[in-house]
Design a protein around this motif. Structure first.
Motif, PDB file in Angstrom:
ATOM      1  N   HIS A   1       0.844  -1.202   0.000  1.00  0.00           N
ATOM      2  CA  HIS A   1       0.000   0.000   0.000  1.00  0.00           C
ATOM      3  C   HIS A   1       0.881   1.254   0.000  1.00  0.00           C
ATOM      4  O   HIS A   1       0.637   2.186  -0.775  1.00  0.00           O
ATOM      5  CB  HIS A   1      -0.934   0.004   1.213  1.00  0.00           C
ATOM      6  CG  HIS A   1      -1.744   1.250   1.321  1.00  0.00           C
ATOM      7  ND1 HIS A   1      -2.832   1.501   0.520  1.00  0.00           N
ATOM      8  CD2 HIS A   1      -1.598   2.346   2.099  1.00  0.00           C
ATOM      9  CE1 HIS A   1      -3.331   2.684   0.815  1.00  0.00           C
ATOM     10  NE2 HIS A   1      -2.591   3.223   1.771  1.00  0.00           N
ATOM     11  N   PHE A   2       1.899   1.272   0.841  1.00  0.00           N
ATOM     12  CA  PHE A   2       2.816   2.413   0.901  1.00  0.00           C
ATOM     13  C   PHE A   2       3.483   2.632  -0.465  1.00  0.00           C
ATOM     14  O   PHE A   2       3.556   3.759  -0.956  1.00  0.00           O
ATOM     15  CB  PHE A   2       3.882   2.200   1.984  1.00  0.00           C
ATOM     16  CG  PHE A   2       4.942   3.257   1.985  1.00  0.00           C
ATOM     17  CD1 PHE A   2       4.696   4.498   2.569  1.00  0.00           C
ATOM     18  CD2 PHE A   2       6.172   3.028   1.391  1.00  0.00           C
ATOM     19  CE1 PHE A   2       5.669   5.496   2.558  1.00  0.00           C
ATOM     20  CE2 PHE A   2       7.154   4.011   1.380  1.00  0.00           C
ATOM     21  CZ  PHE A   2       6.900   5.252   1.963  1.00  0.00           C
ATOM     22  N   ALA A   3       3.955   1.549  -1.084  1.00  0.00           N
ATOM     23  CA  ALA A   3       4.604   1.664  -2.394  1.00  0.00           C
ATOM     24  C   ALA A   3       3.632   2.211  -3.433  1.00  0.00           C
ATOM     25  O   ALA A   3       3.992   3.097  -4.225  1.00  0.00           O
ATOM     26  CB  ALA A   3       5.156   0.303  -2.842  1.00  0.00           C
ATOM     27  N   ASN A   4       2.394   1.704  -3.435  1.00  0.00           N
ATOM     28  CA  ASN A   4       1.384   2.201  -4.381  1.00  0.00           C
ATOM     29  C   ASN A   4       1.143   3.700  -4.194  1.00  0.00           C
ATOM     30  O   ASN A   4       1.118   4.469  -5.168  1.00  0.00           O
ATOM     31  CB  ASN A   4       0.062   1.452  -4.201  1.00  0.00           C
ATOM     32  CG  ASN A   4       0.020   0.168  -4.965  1.00  0.00           C
ATOM     33  OD1 ASN A   4       0.439   0.095  -6.107  1.00  0.00           O
ATOM     34  ND2 ASN A   4      -0.477  -0.866  -4.328  1.00  0.00           N
ATOM     35  N   GLU A   5       0.944   4.113  -2.957  1.00  0.00           N
ATOM     36  CA  GLU A   5       0.665   5.520  -2.675  1.00  0.00           C
ATOM     37  C   GLU A   5       1.856   6.408  -3.048  1.00  0.00           C
ATOM     38  O   GLU A   5       1.680   7.476  -3.639  1.00  0.00           O
ATOM     39  CB  GLU A   5       0.287   5.720  -1.203  1.00  0.00           C
ATOM     40  CG  GLU A   5      -1.025   5.082  -0.818  1.00  0.00           C
ATOM     41  CD  GLU A   5      -2.203   5.638  -1.594  1.00  0.00           C
ATOM     42  OE1 GLU A   5      -2.372   6.870  -1.662  1.00  0.00           O
ATOM     43  OE2 GLU A   5      -2.976   4.817  -2.162  1.00  0.00           O
ATOM     44  N   THR A   6       3.049   5.969  -2.717  1.00  0.00           N
ATOM     45  CA  THR A   6       4.254   6.752  -2.984  1.00  0.00           C
ATOM     46  C   THR A   6       4.527   6.857  -4.489  1.00  0.00           C
ATOM     47  O   THR A   6       4.759   7.948  -5.006  1.00  0.00           O
ATOM     48  CB  THR A   6       5.467   6.141  -2.271  1.00  0.00           C
ATOM     49  OG1 THR A   6       5.187   6.051  -0.869  1.00  0.00           O
ATOM     50  CG2 THR A   6       6.707   6.991  -2.483  1.00  0.00           C
ATOM     51  N   LEU A   7       4.457   5.728  -5.175  1.00  0.00           N
ATOM     52  CA  LEU A   7       4.719   5.743  -6.618  1.00  0.00           C
ATOM     53  C   LEU A   7       3.633   6.478  -7.387  1.00  0.00           C
ATOM     54  O   LEU A   7       3.911   7.090  -8.419  1.00  0.00           O
ATOM     55  CB  LEU A   7       4.847   4.305  -7.146  1.00  0.00           C
ATOM     56  CG  LEU A   7       6.094   3.555  -6.664  1.00  0.00           C
ATOM     57  CD1 LEU A   7       6.007   2.082  -7.044  1.00  0.00           C
ATOM     58  CD2 LEU A   7       7.368   4.181  -7.230  1.00  0.00           C
TER      59      LEU A   7
END
Length: 143
Positions: A134-140
């Motif tokens: 989830h963090f990677a999705n939001e950040t990217l």
């Protein structure tokens, strides 16, 4: 391990797609009792939680394009799970009685999906991976 395999193991794109295919297979199997694909079930859960969403809001909630949400809504409307209602310039989406009645089955399928991968990975690892993805999705997505 070959050089190519080592490169694949270190590649987020390759690893994320491989995980996506595995999770998709698990989800398809777990959501089979609904007679719907997991994507359609998630749309129904979203409309259940937020009755009267517009198509734009639904697309944003599910992170899909408006054309994809149109296709999903069309199919679910044909199956009598949702109905569109015109309210001024807006078209809002609501569940039908049939859409309401399938909610418990959908919730159980979702629980079964979590149980399935949590038993394999361990609950803590399952939660951590989900949080990290989830963090990677939001950040990217911000780029």
């Amino acid at each position: 391990m070959s050089d190519t395999q080592e490169l694949f193991v270190k590649c987020l794109y390759f690893s994320a797609n491989r995980l996506s295919r595995l999770m998709n297979r698990f989800a398809e199997e777990e959501f089979a009792p609904t007679g719907l694909s997991p994507s359609y079930a998630f749309l129904l859960m979203t409309v259940y939680e937020k009755p009267g969403l517009t198509q734009k809001e639904l697309s944003e909630n599910l992170h899909i394009t408006p054309s994809t949400s149109t296709r999903f809504i069309d199919k679910l409307e044909l199956k009598k799970f949702v109905v569109r209602k015109n309210e001024g310039k807006l078209v809002r989406i609501y569940l039908t009685d049939q859409g309401e009645q399938i909610q418990e089955t959908i919730r159980q399928c979702w629980k079964n999906l979590y149980k399935r991968y949590a038993e394999i990975l361990g609950p803590e690892t399952a939660r951590e991976i989900t949080k990290d993805i989830h963090f990677a999705n939001e950040t990217l997505n911000q780029k």
